[in-house]
Design an enzyme around this catalytic site. Structure first.
Site, PDB file in Angstrom:
ATOM      1  N   SER A   1       0.835  -1.198   0.000  1.00  0.00           N
ATOM      2  CA  SER A   1       0.000   0.000   0.000  1.00  0.00           C
ATOM      3  C   SER A   1       0.878   1.260   0.000  1.00  0.00           C
ATOM      4  CB  SER A   1      -0.948  -0.041   1.206  1.00  0.00           C
ATOM      5  OG  SER A   1      -1.935   0.941   1.120  1.00  0.00           O
TER       6      SER A   1
ATOM      7  N   ASP B   1     -10.507  -3.491  -5.077  1.00  0.00           N
ATOM      8  CA  ASP B   1      -9.899  -2.740  -3.977  1.00  0.00           C
ATOM      9  C   ASP B   1     -10.708  -1.462  -3.768  1.00  0.00           C
ATOM     10  OD1 ASP B   1      -8.351  -1.169  -2.275  1.00  0.00           O
ATOM     11  OD2 ASP B   1      -6.454  -1.798  -3.158  1.00  0.00           O
TER      12      ASP B   1
ATOM     13  N   HIS C   1      -8.313  -4.740  -0.492  1.00  0.00           N
ATOM     14  CA  HIS C   1      -7.080  -4.006  -0.186  1.00  0.00           C
ATOM     15  C   HIS C   1      -6.252  -4.807   0.808  1.00  0.00           C
ATOM     16  CE1 HIS C   1      -4.594  -0.397  -0.197  1.00  0.00           C
ATOM     17  NE2 HIS C   1      -4.425  -0.587   1.107  1.00  0.00           N
TER      18      HIS C   1
END
Length: 432
Positions: free
Chosen positions: A212, A346, A377
């Protein structure tokens, strides 16, 4: 009297049938909502891959079959990006192990203290080489998070040393030593950790991994300076958004509940910042009381970034902060093999942002872009029906890709060396 009785007896039997019809309609409606919310009709499929036709890429896909096989999430809920994301956010991972590591402290020039945890391998690497994973977690995360522990444990068992950066200010029991904490794209602490690893283990090759926000940091780090790519075998980025400026607009939209996620992440950031209130807003800090007041009322990451985060590095505006801290302006400078992984469902990364990695993979032969249908995610859970497995698809694909790169490095043909001038056709002939 007889007429009344006949009327009663002709109407009464129809009432249960009518109520049964209403019940069936209600059940059908509930089932429809469940099917839609859980996305049960969505098919399973292999990742959609974007890459150039090169000898290396063919070797990687052959040696890393997980990239070409179906990713199959848990049947009942795994096709919902929201549930995958929620399970990651709440639990991190299922039955997470507890790898043992040593915490390292690195003083920075501005008085800050970077920390990272070092985990030694639990087995010999199959290549016979010394290989270290240098790992950058997601926003506000550190080595104690369950998904990091699971990934580290899996990597250790495959013969990798792991160094995990603890984002500045993220560890709950470690005080800041200067009025600065981690930001969206500051690479200083990650660079210090990589420098320590290179100096301490001069024979070790590096695998760079970012999750991320960490994906943004590692790609920016590699692209900032060519020397940062020395001794790096490859890089893997998972679930990053590539451009904070472009993501800013999507985070204010209610599509896919993105505004709600924005609120939750902002609330978490507020807690982290306020836990260091004495250092960040005390004597010697650039912050003032009015900024602290605006922090309390902030309901989005953008408000926090504008009032607090951008000022750690003296950016004049939120736009300048997002432009200078996003890897989109540096990622094209990366020349080592690069695997970019994202998921269609996501809820944090809008599909419009995925044109960045896709275009990059179409233009640069060292880049492979893998886009899964499901995974949410940083979820990517696997399992048969209801209960997920401890190890996720994400953990497996990173380690398998890294191992394939180690194999390639050991047996690659001469024409693939950095100094070789041979063309691709000759190389393909030599390896066929």
């Amino acid at each position: 009297m007889n007429t009344h009785e006949s009327e009663v007896y002709t109407v009464a039997p129809e009432m249960p049938a009518m109520f049964d019809g209403m019940k069936l309609a209600a059940v059908a409606t509930v089932l429809y909502v469940i099917v839609r919310c859980l996305n049960l009709k969505s098919p399973t499929a292999p990742p959609d891959l974007t890459f150039q036709d090169t000898t290396l890429n063919h070797f990687l896909l052959k040696s890393c079959p997980i990239l070409t096989k179906e990713y199959i999430p848990p049947l009942l809920w795994g096709k919902s990006g929201h549930l995958q994301t929620a399970l990651y956010g709440k639990l991190g991972r299922v039955s997470s192990p507890h790898p043992f590591g040593l915490r390292k402290y690195l003083p920075m020039q501005d008085g800050a203290t970077a920390t990272f945890d070092l985990f030694e391998p639990l087995a010999d690497h199959q290549s016979g080489e010394d290989v270290t994973m240098v790992i950058c977690p997601g926003i506000g995360n550190h080595s104690e998070k369950h998904y990091i522990r699971t990934f580290v444990d899996h990597s250790q068992k495959q013969g990798y040393r792991c160094a995990v950066l603890n984002h500045l200010g993220a560890l709950p029991n470690i005080e800041l030593t200067s009025p600065r904490m981690f930001t969206y794209g500051c690479t200083w602490e990650f660079a210090a950790m990589v420098g320590f690893i290179k100096k301490t283990y001069p024979q070790s090759k590096l695998i760079v991994v970012g999750f991320s926000l960490g994906g943004n940091i590692v790609c920016k780090f590699l692209g900032e300076n060519r020397t940062n790519q020395e001794r790096v075998l490859c890089c893997v980025s998972v679930c990053q958004g590539y451009s904070a400026l472009r993501a800013q607009e999507t985070f204010l939209q209610w599509d896919q509940c993105r505004r709600f996620y924005n609120f939750l992440m902002a609330d978490n950031m507020k807690k982290i910042i306020l836990s260091h209130r004495g250092v960040l807003f005390g004597v010697g800090s650039k912050m003032v009381d009015s900024e602290l007041s605006r922090l309390y009322t902030a309901t989005s990451l953008m408000q926090i970034d504008d009032n607090i985060m951008r000022k750690f590095h003296g950016h004049n505006s939120l736009k300048e902060y997002y432009e200078k801290e996003s890897c989109v302006h540096y990622i094209h400078n990366i020349n080592v093999p690069l695997l970019l992984v994202n998921s269609v469902d996501d809820p944090l990364v809008h599909n419009s942002l995925l044109t960045i990695p896709r275009t990059l993979a179409e233009k640069k032969e060292n880049v492979v872009f893998a886009l899964t249908l499901h995974g949410g995610h940083l979820g990517f859970f696997e399992g048969a029906v209801l209960f997920p497995q401890p190890l996720t698809w994400m953990d497996k694909v990173i380690v398998d890709y890294a191992t394939a790169m180690c194999q390639w490095e050991k047996q690659k043909p001469p024409c693939q060396s950095k100094d070789a001038q041979s063309n691709q056709t000759t190389c393909q002939e030599n390896t066929s």
